[in-house]
Write a protein that holds these residues in place. Structure first.
Motif, PDB file in Angstrom:
ATOM      1  N   PHE A  57      -8.439   0.388   0.653  1.00  0.00           N
ATOM      2  CA  PHE A  57      -7.418  -0.354  -0.092  1.00  0.00           C
ATOM      3  C   PHE A  57      -7.631  -1.835   0.189  1.00  0.00           C
TER       4      PHE A  57
ATOM      5  N   GLU B  53       1.477   6.862  -6.778  1.00  0.00           N
ATOM      6  CA  GLU B  53       0.284   7.614  -7.180  1.00  0.00           C
ATOM      7  C   GLU B  53       0.295   9.037  -6.621  1.00  0.00           C
TER       8      GLU B  53
ATOM      9  N   GLU C   4       0.869   4.167  -2.874  1.00  0.00           N
ATOM     10  CA  GLU C   4       0.575   5.558  -2.506  1.00  0.00           C
ATOM     11  C   GLU C   4       1.710   6.484  -2.916  1.00  0.00           C
ATOM     12  N   GLU C   5       2.937   6.021  -2.771  1.00  0.00           N
ATOM     13  CA  GLU C   5       4.091   6.837  -3.169  1.00  0.00           C
ATOM     14  C   GLU C   5       4.095   7.070  -4.682  1.00  0.00           C
TER      15      GLU C   5
ATOM     16  N   LYS D 200       0.832  -1.203   0.000  1.00  0.00           N
ATOM     17  CA  LYS D 200       0.000   0.000   0.000  1.00  0.00           C
ATOM     18  C   LYS D 200       0.870   1.257   0.000  1.00  0.00           C
TER      19      LYS D 200
ATOM     20  N   LYS E  29      -0.793   9.963  -3.637  1.00  0.00           N
ATOM     21  CA  LYS E  29      -1.956  10.219  -2.781  1.00  0.00           C
ATOM     22  C   LYS E  29      -2.175   9.058  -1.831  1.00  0.00           C
ATOM     23  N   LYS E  30      -2.916   9.333  -0.764  1.00  0.00           N
ATOM     24  CA  LYS E  30      -3.248   8.319   0.242  1.00  0.00           C
ATOM     25  C   LYS E  30      -4.590   7.696  -0.100  1.00  0.00           C
ATOM     26  N   PHE E  31      -4.715   6.398   0.135  1.00  0.00           N
ATOM     27  CA  PHE E  31      -5.965   5.692  -0.089  1.00  0.00           C
ATOM     28  C   PHE E  31      -6.588   5.316   1.249  1.00  0.00           C
TER      29      PHE E  31
ATOM     30  N   VAL F 158     -10.106   0.793  -4.348  1.00  0.00           N
ATOM     31  CA  VAL F 158      -9.513   1.948  -3.673  1.00  0.00           C
ATOM     32  C   VAL F 158     -10.540   3.047  -3.392  1.00  0.00           C
TER      33      VAL F 158
END
Length: 126
Positions: A66, A59, A56-57, A52, A61-63, A87
Motif C-alpha cells: 500500500f 474493499e 481495506e474495510e 489504509k 480485503k487486506k493489502f 496495492v
C-alpha cells in the motif's frame, strides 16, 4: 523624465497582467487550480494507517502493499488529497482523502476511491 515614464509603463504592464490572471483564475474549475502532480509525500505525514484501514474495510480485503506513488491537492474547506496508491502486482487505487482544517481536529477521511487502475491511468478529479 524618461525614467519616470519607463517606471510608470512597467507598473501599468504589471497591474494589467495581474488583473488578467485574476480574471482567468476566477473562471477556471477548482481542479485546474490544484498543485501540479508530484511524488507522494511520506505516508506518515498523512496518518497513512487510518486511510489504509478505511480502504481495506470498503474493499473487504487486506493489502500487503500500500504505497503512495503520486498525489495532487485541492484546497477546499480543508484539503482534498488525490492519491495514486500501488496495492501490489500491476494494480493501483485512486483515493480522495479529505483533511479538515486544523482547528476542527478531525482525522483524515476517505471521501472516495476508484479501484482497478493501472500505472498509466492519469490521476484526475473524481
Amino acid at each position: 523624465m524618461s525614467t519616470i515614464y519607463c517606471f510608470t509603463f512597467v507598473i501599468k504592464m504589471f497591474c494589467s497582467t495581474k488583473t488578467k490572471a485574476l480574471q482567468k483564475s476566477k473562471t477556471q474549475s477548482p481542479w485546474t487550480r490544484c498543485q501540479p502532480l508530484c511524488p507522494a509525500a511520506d505516508p506518515a505525514e498523512l496518518s497513512w494507517s487510518q486511510v489504509k484501514l478505511q480502504v481495506e474495510e470498503k474493499e473487504g480485503k487486506k493489502f500487503e502493499v500500500f504505497n503512495a506513488v503520486e498525489f495532487k491537492t485541492q484546497l477546499v474547506a480543508g484539503i482534498n488529497y488525490f492519491i495514486k496508491v500501488h496495492v501490489g502486482n500491476e494494480e493501483f487505487l485512486h483515493l480522495r482523502v479529505f483533511k479538515s482544517l486544523p482547528h476542527e481536529n478531525k482525522p483524515l477521511s476517505l471521501a472516495s476511491y476508484q479501484s482497478s487502475k493501472t500505472t498509466h491511468d492519469e490521476l484526475a478529479y473524481f
